[in-house]
Design an enzyme around this catalytic site. Structure first.
Site, PDB file in Angstrom:
ATOM      1  N   VAL A  11       0.829  -1.211   0.000  1.00  0.00           N
ATOM      2  CA  VAL A  11       0.000   0.000   0.000  1.00  0.00           C
ATOM      3  C   VAL A  11       0.865   1.262   0.000  1.00  0.00           C
ATOM      4  CG1 VAL A  11      -1.791   1.278   1.260  1.00  0.00           C
ATOM      5  CG2 VAL A  11      -1.878  -1.222   1.174  1.00  0.00           C
ATOM      6  N   GLY A 170      -1.333 -11.984  -3.463  1.00  0.00           N
ATOM      7  CA  GLY A 170      -1.217 -10.833  -2.549  1.00  0.00           C
ATOM      8  C   GLY A 170      -2.534 -10.407  -1.940  1.00  0.00           C
ATOM      9  N   LYS A 188     -13.892  -5.396   9.892  1.00  0.00           N
ATOM     10  CA  LYS A 188     -14.525  -4.489   8.925  1.00  0.00           C
ATOM     11  C   LYS A 188     -15.990  -4.221   9.263  1.00  0.00           C
ATOM     12  CE  LYS A 188     -11.356  -5.752   5.179  1.00  0.00           C
ATOM     13  NZ  LYS A 188     -11.091  -6.711   4.099  1.00  0.00           N
ATOM     14  N   GLY A 285      -5.444  -4.884  -2.759  1.00  0.00           N
ATOM     15  CA  GLY A 285      -4.515  -4.626  -3.864  1.00  0.00           C
ATOM     16  C   GLY A 285      -3.898  -3.246  -3.769  1.00  0.00           C
TER      17      GLY A 285
END
Ligand code: HSE
Length: 369
Positions: A11, A170, A188, A285
């Site tokens: 990130v 990933g 979350k 991602g």
């Protein structure tokens, strides 16, 4: 805006690359334990170099994990710096510390990339709650689990082989048990519920069941009954207050959830005015996640802070009853047999999750009505 970027992995590097093309913000220091050379930013190995730099007004935390992320995040807020992070474990676990601290210090805290990666989910909850009461949040929030379940359902793939692929691509967390045991989704949905309802859910009152014990025979049973298994999170208002849980769920083949492919997420809220609104996209991602980190930085520049006022702690009440597919030594009332598994009579969500704790070798999935 001058930014201190903590972490230069998947990130962090994405955030740096996007910001390089902008004129309204600049990464001036990057905290990275490896030796890196950057053309326009100083690489540092000690967080104090960022903390004590008066030029840096905003810290981006892209390291993941709880420690030292929490210590860095709280030190940054206490020093009067804004904080943007994609770390759902951090914001969920330390919600009661970080959200009030940012408010007290009069600085901005944002974490849109923490739920749904590239999907503008939390920022839309922020907009939605300005106009209506949100009744329910949840859905498919973990790309790794969806990737495994989708491959097992459509291609008959093996569980372990598909998990290894998700790791290679990933999608999975550093410890993939966090994904497959539902912990990532649990973080979350708690964070989403806190923002949607303006509360702080007591985490231990939110039960979670994962997908790690699902077998090819289970998937065959589901197919024979027109069902598809997905890991679904739920947070909702009830007559008693709020309920929240994470569990494998057998959705009907014709539903939007059943059609979600690969590592995609499909997250939904139900509002009293808007009714159902669903958000489909890449939940992980480099660039999708970095995209929302930079969106948050733009929002901070325009004066936006946290999505909702900090609300009082609340116990989830999960007395709602559902029918479950159970493979294991279930001794309660049974209505059907699917292969060597049973379908229970309606049972309270809290009761069946308590039973699962005592029977950790079992697999269960709720039957969506
Ligand atoms: N491991 C997570 C997933 C990454 O698979 O969705 C994004 O939170």
């Amino acid at each position: 805006m001058k930014i201190g970027l903590c972490g230069f992995g998947v990130v962090g590097r994405g955030v740096y690359e996007i910001i390089q093309k902008r004129h309204d913000m600049q990464v001036t220091k990057v905290l990275c334990l490896e030796d890196i050379q950057l053309p326009d930013a100083q690489a540092v190995k000690d967080f104090n170099d960022i903390l004590n730099d008066p030029e840096i007004d905003t810290v981006v935390e892209a390291m993941g994990g709880l420690h030292p992320s929490f210590e860095f995040a709280s030190a940054a807020l206490k020093a009067g710096k804004n904080l943007v992070t994609s770390n759902k474990a951090l914001v969920c676990t330390f919600y009661d510390e970080l959200v009030p601290l940012a408010a007290r210090m009069g600085v901005k805290l944002r974490c849109t990339a923490a739920v749904g990666g590239g999907i503008g989910w939390l920022s839309e909850l922020e907009r939605s709650r300005r106009v209506q009461k949100i009744q329910q949040v949840g859905g498919i929030m973990n790309g790794t689990c969806n990737y495994i379940l989708d491959n097992m359902t459509r291609k008959g793939s093996d569980y372990m082989e598909t998990l290894r692929q998700a790791q290679k691509l990933g999608y999975a967390e550093a410890n993939p048990a966090t994904d497959v045991e539902g912990i990532d989704t649990w973080h979350k949905v708690i964070l989403s519920s806190n923002i949607a309802f303006g509360i702080s859910l007591e985490k231990e009152s939110v039960p979670v069941a994962g997908i790690s014990r699902i077998t090819a025979a289970d998937v065959e049973n589901f197919r024979a009954h027109g069902r598809v298994c997905k890991l679904i999170s739920t947070g909702k208002r009830t007559e008693q207050g709020f309920s929240a849980y994470v569990q494998p769920t057998l959705v009907d083949e014709g539903t939007p959830e059943a059609a979600v492919p690969l590592n995609y997420n499909l997250i939904t809220f139900v509002g009293e005015t808007s009714d159902r609104m669903s958000f489909f996209g890449q939940g992980a991602g480099r660039y999708p996640t970095a995209y929302n980190v930079v969106q948050d930085l733009v929002d901070v520049l325009s004066g936006k802070g946290f999505y909702a006022p900090y609300g009082a702690p609340q116990q989830a009440d999960n007395s709602e009853t559902l029918r479950y597919y159970v493979r294991g030594s279930w001794a309660g009332e049974v209505t059907e047999h699917w292969g060597d598994a049973v379908i229970t009579a309606p049972v309270a969500v809290s009761d069946i999750h308590a039973w699962l704790k005592e029977n950790p070798e079992a697999f269960l999935a709720a039957i969506a009505e």
